[in-house]
Design an enzyme around this catalytic site. Sequence first.
Site, short mmCIF file in Angstrom:
data_model
loop_
_atom_site.label_atom_id
_atom_site.label_comp_id
_atom_site.label_asym_id
_atom_site.label_seq_id
_atom_site.Cartn_x
_atom_site.Cartn_y
_atom_site.Cartn_z
CD1 TRP A 142 2.23 7.21 2.43
CD2 TRP A 142 0.29 8.33 2.44
NE1 TRP A 142 1.31 6.47 1.72
CE2 TRP A 142 0.11 7.13 1.71
CE3 TRP A 142 -0.80 9.20 2.57
CZ2 TRP A 142 -1.10 6.77 1.13
CZ3 TRP A 142 -2.01 8.85 2.00
CH2 TRP A 142 -2.15 7.65 1.29
CG ASP A 155 7.01 7.66 6.10
OD1 ASP A 155 7.76 6.96 6.81
OD2 ASP A 155 7.20 8.87 5.90
CG ASP A 156 2.09 2.98 1.09
OD1 ASP A 156 1.11 3.72 0.94
OD2 ASP A 156 2.04 1.75 0.91
CG LEU A 157 1.43 -1.08 6.69
CD1 LEU A 157 2.65 -1.30 7.57
CD2 LEU A 157 0.14 -1.13 7.51
#
Length: 205
Positions: free
Chosen positions: A135, A154-156
């Site tokens: 990330w 993968d960034d929420l």
Amino acid sequence: MPLDHLSRDLILKQIIDSTPFPKIAFDYEDDPAKNRVYLALLESIVSQQISVKAADSIFNRFLGLFPDGYPHPEQLVAKSLEELRSAGLSGQKSVYMQSVAEFALKNPMTNAYLSELTDEEVVQYLLPIKGVGRWTVEMLLMFVLDRPDVFPIDDLVIRQKMVKAYGLTETGRALYKRLHEIAELWRPHRTLASRYLWRWKPEGS
């Protein structure tokens, strides 16, 4: 035109139409004496799991530990952990910061060098640094190296916004697969699509 291409996705088109254009503003000056990639990695480590305000304060105190306000790698590796902790860094983050400096002393990290590598090659090149994950490198690709086709799955926030916008119900691996399928339609402008998603404010939020 990138926006015309992205607007082929009608859901993303609605997001684009309702969201201000995300201007690109780099935080690092093009100063040949200062390595933007190196600085960005250091700042990203400082910012892990703390607020932006706290991270800014700690990073500024960290820079103040160096005579000219720039953490030259050889100076950073020479600092004791106690000195680094005095700026507000945790012991673990202090180790990670020195890991970046040690890597910079042994390996090229300039924009010119990295520009010759693909996005995935840059990820694999920098991942051996302690404290640097995929990330982190993807953020560097997007905001420092200005790569146009990065999809930070993968960034929420990106995942949450896509789930809401597309009404997704999948979870786990099935969700990741579906997100990748949607983002495939955005190539070769996935960076811009992601920047719109970050800025998008869904109704009721």
